[in-house]
Design an enzyme around this catalytic site. Structure first.
Site, PDB file in Angstrom:
ATOM      1  N   SER A  36       0.867  -1.171   0.000  1.00 45.82           N
ATOM      2  CA  SER A  36       0.000   0.000   0.000  1.00 45.82           C
ATOM      3  C   SER A  36       0.908   1.227   0.000  1.00 45.82           C
ATOM      4  O   SER A  36       1.491   1.591   1.019  1.00 45.82           O
ATOM      5  CB  SER A  36      -0.881  -0.006   1.258  1.00 45.82           C
ATOM      6  OG  SER A  36      -1.620   1.190   1.364  1.00 45.82           O
ATOM      7  N   GLU A  45      -4.364   6.343  11.619  1.00 42.53           N
ATOM      8  CA  GLU A  45      -3.431   6.621  10.527  1.00 42.53           C
ATOM      9  C   GLU A  45      -4.186   6.574   9.195  1.00 42.53           C
ATOM     10  O   GLU A  45      -4.971   5.661   8.950  1.00 42.53           O
ATOM     11  CB  GLU A  45      -2.307   5.582  10.538  1.00 42.53           C
ATOM     12  CG  GLU A  45      -1.352   5.669   9.378  1.00 42.53           C
ATOM     13  CD  GLU A  45      -0.443   4.457   9.307  1.00 42.53           C
ATOM     14  OE1 GLU A  45       0.009   4.134   8.195  1.00 42.53           O
ATOM     15  OE2 GLU A  45      -0.190   3.826  10.357  1.00 42.53           O
ATOM     16  N   GLU A  63      -5.174  -2.265   8.946  1.00 42.01           N
ATOM     17  CA  GLU A  63      -4.457  -2.654  10.156  1.00 42.01           C
ATOM     18  C   GLU A  63      -5.244  -2.299  11.417  1.00 42.01           C
ATOM     19  O   GLU A  63      -5.661  -1.155  11.585  1.00 42.01           O
ATOM     20  CB  GLU A  63      -3.089  -1.968  10.229  1.00 42.01           C
ATOM     21  CG  GLU A  63      -2.154  -2.349   9.094  1.00 42.01           C
ATOM     22  CD  GLU A  63      -0.827  -1.614   9.178  1.00 42.01           C
ATOM     23  OE1 GLU A  63      -0.529  -1.032  10.248  1.00 42.01           O
ATOM     24  OE2 GLU A  63      -0.093  -1.603   8.177  1.00 42.01           O
ATOM     25  N   LYS A  66       8.736   6.330   7.188  1.00 47.36           N
ATOM     26  CA  LYS A  66       9.207   5.154   6.460  1.00 47.36           C
ATOM     27  C   LYS A  66      10.427   5.575   5.647  1.00 47.36           C
ATOM     28  O   LYS A  66      10.312   6.406   4.734  1.00 47.36           O
ATOM     29  CB  LYS A  66       8.125   4.618   5.522  1.00 47.36           C
ATOM     30  CG  LYS A  66       6.894   4.047   6.215  1.00 47.36           C
ATOM     31  CD  LYS A  66       5.845   3.661   5.182  1.00 47.36           C
ATOM     32  CE  LYS A  66       4.632   2.995   5.815  1.00 47.36           C
ATOM     33  NZ  LYS A  66       3.545   2.782   4.825  1.00 47.36           N
ATOM     34  N   GLU A  92       1.703  -9.023   7.477  1.00 53.14           N
ATOM     35  CA  GLU A  92       2.450  -8.475   8.608  1.00 53.14           C
ATOM     36  C   GLU A  92       2.305  -9.307   9.882  1.00 53.14           C
ATOM     37  O   GLU A  92       2.653  -8.870  10.971  1.00 53.14           O
ATOM     38  CB  GLU A  92       2.029  -7.026   8.842  1.00 53.14           C
ATOM     39  CG  GLU A  92       2.331  -6.161   7.626  1.00 53.14           C
ATOM     40  CD  GLU A  92       1.936  -4.715   7.787  1.00 53.14           C
ATOM     41  OE1 GLU A  92       1.383  -4.356   8.844  1.00 53.14           O
ATOM     42  OE2 GLU A  92       2.197  -3.936   6.858  1.00 53.14           O
ATOM     43  N   ASP A 139       0.314   9.103   6.498  1.00 58.69           N
ATOM     44  CA  ASP A 139       1.280   8.193   5.877  1.00 58.69           C
ATOM     45  C   ASP A 139       1.344   8.481   4.388  1.00 58.69           C
ATOM     46  O   ASP A 139       2.208   9.224   3.931  1.00 58.69           O
ATOM     47  CB  ASP A 139       0.877   6.744   6.147  1.00 58.69           C
ATOM     48  CG  ASP A 139       1.739   5.725   5.416  1.00 58.69           C
ATOM     49  OD1 ASP A 139       2.843   6.093   4.968  1.00 58.69           O
ATOM     50  OD2 ASP A 139       1.322   4.554   5.276  1.00 58.69           O
ATOM     51  N   HIS A 160      -3.581  -6.089   2.664  1.00 62.08           N
ATOM     52  CA  HIS A 160      -2.645  -6.963   3.365  1.00 62.08           C
ATOM     53  C   HIS A 160      -3.208  -8.338   3.668  1.00 62.08           C
ATOM     54  O   HIS A 160      -2.541  -9.154   4.306  1.00 62.08           O
ATOM     55  CB  HIS A 160      -2.187  -6.300   4.676  1.00 62.08           C
ATOM     56  CG  HIS A 160      -1.248  -5.164   4.447  1.00 62.08           C
ATOM     57  ND1 HIS A 160      -0.701  -4.418   5.474  1.00 62.08           N
ATOM     58  CD2 HIS A 160      -0.751  -4.631   3.303  1.00 62.08           C
ATOM     59  CE1 HIS A 160       0.086  -3.485   4.968  1.00 62.08           C
ATOM     60  NE2 HIS A 160       0.065  -3.593   3.665  1.00 62.08           N
ATOM     61  N   LYS A 205       5.382   0.823  14.544  1.00 57.61           N
ATOM     62  CA  LYS A 205       4.697  -0.413  14.165  1.00 57.61           C
ATOM     63  C   LYS A 205       5.653  -1.200  13.276  1.00 57.61           C
ATOM     64  O   LYS A 205       6.324  -0.647  12.406  1.00 57.61           O
ATOM     65  CB  LYS A 205       3.373  -0.137  13.461  1.00 57.61           C
ATOM     66  CG  LYS A 205       3.460   0.654  12.168  1.00 57.61           C
ATOM     67  CD  LYS A 205       2.093   0.736  11.505  1.00 57.61           C
ATOM     68  CE  LYS A 205       2.143   1.430  10.160  1.00 57.61           C
ATOM     69  NZ  LYS A 205       0.858   1.388   9.448  1.00 57.61           N
ATOM     70  N   HIS A 240       7.592   0.006   9.621  1.00 54.33           N
ATOM     71  CA  HIS A 240       8.105  -0.984   8.680  1.00 54.33           C
ATOM     72  C   HIS A 240       7.355  -0.869   7.357  1.00 54.33           C
ATOM     73  O   HIS A 240       6.569   0.045   7.145  1.00 54.33           O
ATOM     74  CB  HIS A 240       7.884  -2.377   9.270  1.00 54.33           C
ATOM     75  CG  HIS A 240       6.418  -2.689   9.459  1.00 54.33           C
ATOM     76  ND1 HIS A 240       5.921  -3.966   9.540  1.00 54.33           N
ATOM     77  CD2 HIS A 240       5.319  -1.884   9.548  1.00 54.33           C
ATOM     78  CE1 HIS A 240       4.613  -3.945   9.685  1.00 54.33           C
ATOM     79  NE2 HIS A 240       4.231  -2.683   9.699  1.00 54.33           N
ATOM     80  N   ASP A 285      -4.989   1.692  11.162  1.00 59.30           N
ATOM     81  CA  ASP A 285      -4.546   2.191   9.860  1.00 59.30           C
ATOM     82  C   ASP A 285      -5.479   1.618   8.807  1.00 59.30           C
ATOM     83  O   ASP A 285      -5.251   0.530   8.282  1.00 59.30           O
ATOM     84  CB  ASP A 285      -3.107   1.780   9.558  1.00 59.30           C
ATOM     85  CG  ASP A 285      -2.699   2.151   8.122  1.00 59.30           C
ATOM     86  OD1 ASP A 285      -3.406   2.975   7.494  1.00 59.30           O
ATOM     87  OD2 ASP A 285      -1.687   1.609   7.635  1.00 59.30           O
TER      88      ASP A 285
END
Length: 427
Positions: A41, A285, A163, A337, A204, A312, A154, A388, A365, A241
């Site tokens: 993403s 997020e 998330e 990131k 993840e 993000d 994900h 995270k 990450h 997220d």
């Protein structure tokens, strides 16, 4: 110290896709390597991850061009040279690339060299990496925001939001916080089993069940927290997220994996407002899409005094975009990131601007990870307070947690666990 050798090879990330690893040696024989991760993403304005586009290899995802850029042009320019500091090396590579998004050499090639050099310099100076990055005041161990349920891009399930994280903030040390988080993670597996849900995991390491609704993801987590013997909110809070840029469709938000509903920006804000009233959520997020700046202003006005609002895809670890957001009153935190921007120096610059303007830094990450632990040292080095790096399983995620445990042990009594102070609105 002069750089005496720099060499790159193609290796694999946690999804089995190619990525780049760089080995770098200084003239005092200080040697280090670094591997860069890859996101699924991704924001539109991220620095360019150079891929080969050769469909005969890894479906076009090979990174031999990035490898050759390190072994060729970059190595030619930096081998035998002494750099005053990290900034000088990173600036040279940025100039060598010459594009606004690192599309010539590839942000993956540039970042791997940048990270490897930082590690080698730390070794040469006799410093742990976190002190090289942040100085002698690096001492805060972060709250691990653990992604225990995966959805969105994900996971292959019916959850729209990407998330669902737990933040075990009521602990005296990182060691105790990660223990609490792991206990809840295993408790959640038991809760899902009892309900007849799958306990397979996503990219993840979080569970990826098909649930009755997006809301049920939060509800089973709260049940797992209680079952593990902890109190939602006072001991452990929820971070989200939803990755709403993935839901953005012609100016609306489409919940295509669950109900199929199409929501306006105002309706999405109302959804988050209701969730925050109902559940112990302390961080949101990418609550709206990266191109929905007017919506973001409204979201910040409505919820910015109640929870941490993290940008993000919105900011892409880019100091210019972050400054635009600050000027417009958008969000109150930024996700960090390294591979979104492409050098260690630019990452540190962005974090400095955030701090100077009262924005939190939430280190992260990527979904395609490696066992490289650079972000752990970055988080402690800059006293970021939370990060995270995935869930309670998968080696590439756990290795970051293990690095924090090592750092906490090394610092002994001089470290501090960030805890509740990280989140301004823990009740």
């Amino acid at each position: 110290m002069k750089i005496t050798k720099v060499e790159a090879i193609e290796v694999l990330d946690s999804r089995g896709n190619p990525t780049i690893e760089v080995d770098l040696t200084l003239e005092d024989r200080a040697h280090a390597c670094a591997m860069v991760p890859s996101g699924a993403s991704t924001g539109e304005r991220e620095a360019t991850e150079l891929r080969d586009e050769d469909k005969s290899r890894y479906g076009g995802n090979g990174v031999l061009k990035a490898v050759e850029n390190v072994n060729g042009l970059i190595a030619k320019e930096i081998t035998g040279r002494c750099f005053i500091n990290q900034r000088e090396l990173d600036s040279l590579m940025i100039d060598l690339d010459g594009t606004p998004n690192k599309s010539k050499l590839g942000a993956n090639a540039i970042l791997a060299v940048s990270m490897a050099y930082a590690r080698a310099k730390a070794i040469s100076m006799g410093l742990p990496l976190y002190q090289y990055l942040g100085g002698s005041n690096a001492h805060i161990l972060p709250v691990p925001c653990m992604n225990v349920i995966n959805g969105g891009r994900h996971a292959d399930n019916n959850i729209d939001f990407q998330e669902f994280m737990i933040a075990p903030h009521n602990a005296p040390t990182f060691k105790e916080a990660i223990r609490i988080g792991e206990e809840v993670f295993h408790s959640l597996k038991s809760v899902l089993n009892i309900k007849g849900y799958s306990t397979g995991v996503g990219d993840e390491g979080g569970f990826a069940p098909n649930l009755k609704s997006n809301e049920e993801a939060v509800e089973v987590i709260l049940e797992a927290i209680t079952k593990a013997g902890y109190n939602p909110d006072t001991d452990i809070s929820i971070c989200l997220d939803p990755a709403t840029s993935e839901l953005w469709d012609n100016g609306k938000y489409k919940l295509s994996k669950s109900t199929g509903k199409i929501l306006s920006s105002d309706e999405m804000i109302k959804l988050w407002e209701n969730w925050i009233k109902q559940y112990p959520i302390v961080l949101l997020e990418d609550g709206l899409a990266e191109n929905d700046w007017i919506g973001w202003q409204a979201l910040t006005k409505e919820l910015g005094s109640k929870i941490e609002l993290v940008g993000d895809d919105l900011f892409c670890t880019n100091k210019k975009i972050l400054q635009e957001g600050i000027n417009k009153g958008v969000a109150n935190s930024i996700l960090i990131k390294l591979n979104q921007i492409g050098t260690v120096t630019e990452t540190l610059e962005t974090m400095e601007i955030a701090r100077n303007n009262g924005y939190n830094c939430f280190v992260s990450h990527r979904s395609g990870e490696t066992v490289d632990t650079f972000i752990a040292d970055l988080t402690v080095g800059l006293n970021a307070g939370h990060l995270k790096t995935g869930s309670g399983c998968r080696g590439e995620r756990i290795e970051k947690f293990n690095q924090f445990l090592r750092i906490e042990y090394q610092l002994k009594g001089s470290s501090v666990f960030a805890g509740k102070k990280t989140f301004k609105h823990v009740r």
